[in-house]
Motif scaffolding. Structure first.
Motif, PDB file in Angstrom:
ATOM      1  N   LYS A  76       7.294   2.823   7.429  1.00 26.97           N
ATOM      2  CA  LYS A  76       6.029   3.514   7.637  1.00 26.97           C
ATOM      3  C   LYS A  76       5.413   3.116   8.974  1.00 26.97           C
ATOM      4  CE  LYS A  76       2.428   3.160   4.702  1.00 26.97           C
ATOM      5  NZ  LYS A  76       1.784   2.707   3.454  1.00 26.97           N
ATOM      6  N   LEU A 106      -1.297  16.707   0.075  1.00 24.89           N
ATOM      7  CA  LEU A 106      -0.650  15.400  -0.075  1.00 24.89           C
ATOM      8  C   LEU A 106      -1.687  14.285   0.117  1.00 24.89           C
ATOM      9  CD1 LEU A 106       2.289  14.105  -0.298  1.00 24.89           C
ATOM     10  CD2 LEU A 106       2.033  13.684   2.142  1.00 24.89           C
ATOM     11  N   TYR A 107      -2.520  14.457   1.142  1.00 25.72           N
ATOM     12  CA  TYR A 107      -3.540  13.439   1.418  1.00 25.72           C
ATOM     13  C   TYR A 107      -4.509  13.330   0.244  1.00 25.72           C
ATOM     14  CZ  TYR A 107      -2.179  13.405   6.376  1.00 25.72           C
ATOM     15  OH  TYR A 107      -1.518  13.277   7.548  1.00 25.72           O
ATOM     16  N   TYR A 164       8.108   4.370  -7.526  1.00 25.99           N
ATOM     17  CA  TYR A 164       8.104   3.605  -8.777  1.00 25.99           C
ATOM     18  C   TYR A 164       9.492   3.251  -9.273  1.00 25.99           C
ATOM     19  CZ  TYR A 164       8.740   8.164 -11.110  1.00 25.99           C
ATOM     20  OH  TYR A 164       9.207   9.384 -11.495  1.00 25.99           O
ATOM     21  N   LYS A 212       0.860  -1.177   0.000  1.00 25.87           N
ATOM     22  CA  LYS A 212       0.000   0.000   0.000  1.00 25.87           C
ATOM     23  C   LYS A 212       0.894   1.224   0.000  1.00 25.87           C
ATOM     24  CE  LYS A 212      -4.094  -2.109   1.950  1.00 25.87           C
ATOM     25  NZ  LYS A 212      -4.864  -2.253   0.737  1.00 25.87           N
ATOM     26  N   LEU A 213       1.378   1.543  -1.193  1.00 29.27           N
ATOM     27  CA  LEU A 213       2.260   2.701  -1.362  1.00 29.27           C
ATOM     28  C   LEU A 213       1.776   3.481  -2.571  1.00 29.27           C
ATOM     29  CD1 LEU A 213       5.734   0.969  -0.932  1.00 29.27           C
ATOM     30  CD2 LEU A 213       4.646   2.509   0.687  1.00 29.27           C
ATOM     31  N   ILE A 214       2.022   4.785  -2.543  1.00 22.54           N
ATOM     32  CA  ILE A 214       1.665   5.611  -3.691  1.00 22.54           C
ATOM     33  C   ILE A 214       2.903   5.719  -4.581  1.00 22.54           C
ATOM     34  CG2 ILE A 214       0.769   7.840  -4.411  1.00 22.54           C
ATOM     35  CD1 ILE A 214      -1.208   6.847  -2.521  1.00 22.54           C
ATOM     36  N   ASP A 215       2.771   5.185  -5.781  1.00 20.19           N
ATOM     37  CA  ASP A 215       3.903   5.081  -6.696  1.00 20.19           C
ATOM     38  C   ASP A 215       4.591   6.401  -7.016  1.00 20.19           C
ATOM     39  OD1 ASP A 215       4.137   2.477  -6.996  1.00 20.19           O
ATOM     40  OD2 ASP A 215       3.237   2.332  -8.983  1.00 20.19           O
ATOM     41  N   VAL A 216       3.794   7.453  -7.201  1.00 12.11           N
ATOM     42  CA  VAL A 216       4.396   8.708  -7.650  1.00 12.11           C
ATOM     43  C   VAL A 216       4.873   9.573  -6.482  1.00 12.11           C
ATOM     44  CG1 VAL A 216       3.149   8.818  -9.817  1.00 12.11           C
ATOM     45  CG2 VAL A 216       2.134   9.810  -7.780  1.00 12.11           C
ATOM     46  N   PHE A 217       4.770   9.052  -5.254  1.00  7.64           N
ATOM     47  CA  PHE A 217       5.273   9.782  -4.095  1.00  7.64           C
ATOM     48  C   PHE A 217       6.674   9.286  -3.741  1.00  7.64           C
ATOM     49  CE2 PHE A 217       1.043  11.022  -1.782  1.00  7.64           C
ATOM     50  CZ  PHE A 217       0.662  11.721  -2.896  1.00  7.64           C
ATOM     51  N   ALA A 240       4.687  10.055   5.468  1.00  8.98           N
ATOM     52  CA  ALA A 240       3.959  11.178   6.062  1.00  8.98           C
ATOM     53  C   ALA A 240       2.442  11.007   5.983  1.00  8.98           C
ATOM     54  CB  ALA A 240       4.357  12.475   5.377  1.00  8.98           C
ATOM     55  N   LEU A 241       1.978  10.097   5.134  1.00 11.87           N
ATOM     56  CA  LEU A 241       0.534   9.938   4.943  1.00 11.87           C
ATOM     57  C   LEU A 241      -0.156   9.577   6.247  1.00 11.87           C
ATOM     58  CD1 LEU A 241      -0.058   8.039   1.591  1.00 11.87           C
ATOM     59  CD2 LEU A 241      -0.395  10.446   2.132  1.00 11.87           C
ATOM     60  N   THR A 292      -4.715   2.727  -0.186  1.00 18.88           N
ATOM     61  CA  THR A 292      -3.500   3.097   0.525  1.00 18.88           C
ATOM     62  C   THR A 292      -3.781   4.248   1.488  1.00 18.88           C
ATOM     63  OG1 THR A 292      -2.173   2.442  -1.355  1.00 18.88           O
ATOM     64  CG2 THR A 292      -1.137   3.910   0.231  1.00 18.88           C
ATOM     65  N   LYS A 294      11.569   8.136  -5.400  1.00 22.02           N
ATOM     66  CA  LYS A 294      10.176   7.829  -5.750  1.00 22.02           C
ATOM     67  C   LYS A 294       9.951   6.317  -5.684  1.00 22.02           C
ATOM     68  CE  LYS A 294       8.329  11.851  -6.953  1.00 22.02           C
ATOM     69  NZ  LYS A 294       8.365  12.609  -8.181  1.00 22.02           N
ATOM     70  N   GLN A 328       7.205  11.029   1.563  1.00 23.62           N
ATOM     71  CA  GLN A 328       5.796  11.410   1.398  1.00 23.62           C
ATOM     72  C   GLN A 328       4.874  10.266   1.791  1.00 23.62           C
ATOM     73  OE1 GLN A 328       6.000  12.679  -2.717  1.00 23.62           O
ATOM     74  NE2 GLN A 328       5.448  14.769  -2.143  1.00 23.62           N
ATOM     75  N   ASN A 329       5.266   9.058   1.438  1.00 25.24           N
ATOM     76  CA  ASN A 329       4.458   7.915   1.811  1.00 25.24           C
ATOM     77  C   ASN A 329       4.411   7.733   3.318  1.00 25.24           C
ATOM     78  OD1 ASN A 329       3.172   6.022  -0.229  1.00 25.24           O
ATOM     79  ND2 ASN A 329       5.078   6.578  -1.257  1.00 25.24           N
TER      80      ASN A 329
END
Ligand SMILES: Nc1ncnc2c1ncn2[C@@H]1O[C@H](COP(=O)(O)OP(=O)(O)OP(=O)(O)O)[C@@H](O)[C@H]1O
Ligand SMILES: [Mg+2]
Lengths: 509, 328
Positions: A150, B187-188, A136, A89-94, A101-102, B198, A134, A98-99
């Motif tokens: 995380k 960001l969120y 990706y 569960k990661l955001i590819d473009v972050f 920090a979510l 996610t 990043k 940043q991931n």
């Protein structure tokens, strides 16, 4: 003494499917627990209830002796529970930072501070990660590290890892286990889901076994053995061995010479690869992850542009034909099947929203005559796969997306075998499959071989390769570093070939 | 060729401003993973309600109506109309998980219908072309910056000669860009649009973010319709004037690669393309060809972007997909 986390009488249903049935389970601080069970036995579902993804239909959850209600992932974090999911569960473009920090709400928004924290944690546990990279552009193992960071960044005290090693190389696995042990010394409670019994024996303190959604038993690792664990999982005595037969009358099926492939940037992925695959033989392919295994199979299947070289295909009783230059569809129709299990299982060749029958149809639709598609044939194939591989699903028309990870994969592998090919290529066919099913697959390969099929088997587990294959071709940095006889070769020999071409120089880290 | 460059740029900017609002609003919406194809409808509603608001204020206040109040009322009416339209969209697609494409198209039909109804109703009432008093008209369309700035040769025309909505639009796009790139909430929001599962697993309230972004985005888009009606159309309701604006705005979102700062110049470019046929007519090219230029440019950008395959230039990964936590 109070347990770090305790589940009491937990039940979870999805429609008519009972995924977890009155489960009682606990873990203590400073303990690594393995959670073991066949595909679809409810491991992921159970852990998802701790992580706040699902909410139990019945039962209670206690954290440090206090009853809690985990309604969403936020509650899970608030209770110190962090889960690393089977699908990242990661955001590819972050970036990594940043991931991390979510979802963290502490004071001012400052990514530099987060990056600093990431570096601190990395230092403490020995990770090697660049917070500004990043996602990706990261390897699977790096992504997993970000997932762990995380969870740690949020101060989790209870860590759940869902099949973390399924996509790791042995070296990466060792590294992960060292980290898990460091966390255990730190007093954290760790739950590890894995199908690899040697890992269970190597890293865990206790093992909990689930079967058909029920908790069967929790035993101390020191007091059990793989055979006993398997029987607890399956519920009956099983024999785990591969009956390797001698190849009968092997004839060259695929003759490959001088095969060279480059990617879109011109980087060489395969360099002057040559070998012969015989009908009635299993040819294993070993190598460190990313040494060209995937590229080789894709090149043969016509999915990759070939810079130079030839692939001569000689079907039983027919004259040889060149495969280079043919379309993937022509190659498939000629009888060369590819079952590739990617890191994300749904990524290749299955449509999540469709049932087993329709997914079988994807493979055969162009065989039908006339305007309408024929459902009978694929239905029969689906039935066979369902029965033979013991796919856990309410019906063969149930969307495959809803099946457990391992069962999705049985559908994928079963479909390729069912197409009765004359060359069967499979890569990572048992990734994420439970031990019993893995052996069913091995023996399926064996019976394909007995039928005269040329089987090419890309695997990660050297013990399995040595026990299953007739010959093993070792790739290193896109070149063939050697071909050995699997009956006489040793693990060390193969391991050495994996790291150096022709016994020297070009070591590939 | 002899034509007035400053004049062309000015016309492009003025004509692009409704697009700037329409597009920025849709960017905000799409960043949450919601694809709202109802922008056309939202802009119609914004145009009609903005005009109606200003019209009624004008009627009620009589001779002593204040220009600034009229502008604020028009802004508010348009914004709220857009919020209302996109709230329906949000409820259907986020809470009930209806198909976004279908719902968006329905919103377009609904919004244009409502807009036409309100606009025509006003026309009937006045018995002819409705319009607000000339005194008020100026507060919408007249330049807001000091005359001395406007008098600077060329630059004065090109930079300082616009009505307030132009500068408001620029400020809005910059604020939105800062929000998306420099704040935690931004960001969120991007996380929700990329991968709701996610974001959810990280403890972010996916539903809240989707609702807020879609509703506020819809409101901003609707302001674009109001700006069109109150400036370009001269506060007159004309039932075809707005048609197509919303669709160009949607295309522009793609052209801008989902970045509000790109919308700043993208809207000027598209605004220019849309009026090219008036300003630089080439006799043998029919005006219809001119009118499809924005779409052709968008298609070319799509092709270039997909060739370059840069990950940052791709649409939000979950765009158009519903989210349900227990679904997998
Ligand atoms: N969201 C869902 N909707 C419907 N059925 C589900 C859902 N999640 C899980 N199931 C069903 O619940 C059962 C247990 O699935 P689960 O993923 O927990 O198994 P697992 O033990 O993790 O298996 P694997 O080892 O293959 O990952 C399966 O039969 C699966 O089809
Ligand atoms: Mg699982």
């Amino acid at each position: 003494m109070t347990h770090a986390v305790e589940l009491k009488n937990i039940t979870k249903r999805f429609g008519s499917v009972v995924a977890n049935d009155k489960v009682d389970l606990y873990v203590d601080n400073g303990v690594i627990m393995s959670l073991l069970g066949e595909n679809g036995s409810g491991k992921t579902t159970l852990m998802n209830m701790l992580a706040g993804i699902y909410y139990p239909d019945e039962g209670q959850i206690f954290v440090n002796g206090k009853e809690v209600s985990i309604r969403d992932p936020k509650d899970a974090y608030a209770n110190g529970i962090g889960m690393i999911h089977q699908h990242f569960k990661l955001i590819d473009v972050f970036t990594a930072a940043q991931n991390v920090a979510l979802g963290i709400e502490d004071g001012k928004y400052d990514l530099k501070k987060v990056a600093e924290g990431v570096r601190e944690i990395s230092e403490k546990y020995g990770f090697d990660i660049d917070p500004d990279k990043k996602i990706y552009s990261m390897s699977v193992s790096e992504k997993q590290t970000v997932e762990i960071i995380k969870v740690l960044y949020r101060g989790a005290n209870i860590l759940i890892l869902d099949e973390p090693t399924a996509v790791l190389t042995p070296q990466e696995t060792d590294k992960l286990f060292r980290i898990l042990k460091a966390m255990k010394e730190d007093g954290k409670a760790i739950i590890l889901i894995t199908h690899k019994l040697n890992e269970v024996m190597a890293v865990s303190d206790v093992v909990a076994v689930l079967r058909k959604g029920q908790h069967i038993k929790t035993v101390r690792t020191a007091e059990t053995n793989p055979q006993q664990l398997t029987e607890m999982m399956v519920g009956r005595a099983v024999t785990l061995n591969i009956d390797r037969t001698d190849p009968v009358d092997p004839k060259p099926r695929l003759t490959i010479a001088g095969l060279t492939c480059r990617d879109s940037e011109g980087v060489s992925k395969l360099e002057d690869v040559g070998f012969i695959a015989y009908g009635g033989e299993i040819l294993g392919i070993a190598g460190i992850a990313g040494s060209g295994q995937k590229e080789l199979l894709e090149a043969i299947a016509g999915l990759r542009h070939i810079s130079s070289g030839s692939i001569i295909y000689t079907p039983e009783g027919k004259s040889p034909a060149e495969l280079v230059g043919k379309t993937p569809m022509e190659i498939k129709d000629a009888g060369v099947a590819l079952a590739f299990v990617p890191e994300d299982r749904l990524g290749m060749g299955l449509v999540g929203g469709m049932g087993m029958t329709e997914n079988m149809m994807l493979r055969t639709w162009n065989k039908g005559k006339g305007m309408f598609i024929n459902r009978k044939e694929p239905e029969k194939v689906a039935e066979q796969v369902y029965e033979f591989l013991e796919v856990v699903t309410p019906s063969i028309d149930y969307p495959v997306r809803k099946l457990s990870g391992g069962n999705v994969q049985k559908v994928l592998v079963g479909r390729e075998i069912a197409s009765s090919p004359s060359v069967l290529m499979s890569a990572y066919a048992v990734r994420g499959l439970d031990i019993n099913t893995s052996y069913i697959i091995y023996n399926l390969m064996e019976s394909q071989k007995a039928k005269g099929v040329a089987v090419i088997f890309v695997g990660e587990d050297l013990d399995v390769l040595l026990a299953l294959c007739d010959r093993i071709l070792v790739l290193c940095g896109g070149r063939v570093s050697g071909i050995v006889d699997a009956r006489t070769a040793t693990k060390e020999e193969v391991g050495l070939l994996m790291t150096q071409v022709g016994g020297g120089k070009e070591a590939n880290a | 060729m002899n034509f007035n460059l400053a004049g062309l740029i000015k016309a492009a900017v003025l004509n692009g401003t409704p697009l700037l609002f329409g597009t920025s609003g849709e960017i905000l919406t799409e960043k949450s993973g919601n694809l709202n194809l109802g922008v056309e409808g939202l802009m119609f509603m914004g145009g009609a309600f903005g005009l109606a608001g200003a019209f009624w204020y004008d009627q009620l206040a009589g001779g002593n109506a204040s220009g600034i109040v009229a502008v604020l009322i028009a802004l508010l009416c348009a914004f709220l109309a857009g919020c209302f339209g996109s709230l329906i969209f949000s409820f259907l697609t986020i809470s009930l998980r209806a198909n976004q494409n279908v719902t968006g198209l329905a919103l377009t039909i609904f919004g244009t219908g409502v807009g036409q109804f309100v606009g025509e109703q006003l026309r009937l009432k006045v018995g002819g072309n409705i319009s607000i008093s000339n005194a008020l008209k100026g507060s919408f369309a007249n330049p807001v910056l000091p005359q001395s700035l406007q008098d600077i040769p060329f630059l004065g025309q090109v930079l300082f000669s616009y009505n307030g909505f132009v500068y408001l639009g620029i400020a809005m796009a910059i604020v939105m860009s800062l929000f998306l790139n420099r704040t935690r909430r931004g960001l969120y929001l991007k996380a929700v649009g990329e991968s709701p599962s996610t974001a959810d697993a990280a403890g972010i309230n996916v539903t809240k973010y989707k609702y807020l972004a879609t509703v506020i985005g819809g409101g901003i888009s609707a302001i674009g319709g109001m700006v069109y009606t109150m400036t370009i159309a001269g506060t007159v309701w004309n039932h075809t004037a707005l048609s197509g604006e919303g669709w160009v705005a949607v295309a522009l979102v793609i052209f801008c690669l989902w970045k509000p700062l790109n919308a700043l110049w993208g809207s000027v470019l598209f605004g220019g393309l849309m009026i090219m046929y008036l300003r630089v007519p080439v006799s043998f090219i029919p005006s219809q060809i001119y009118k499809v230029l924005p779409y052709i440019v968008t298609a070319i950008v799509l092709i270039i972007v997909s060739l370059r395959q840069k990950r940052e230039d791709q649409p939000p990964a979950s765009l158009g997909l519903p989210y349900f936590r227990e679904e997998r």
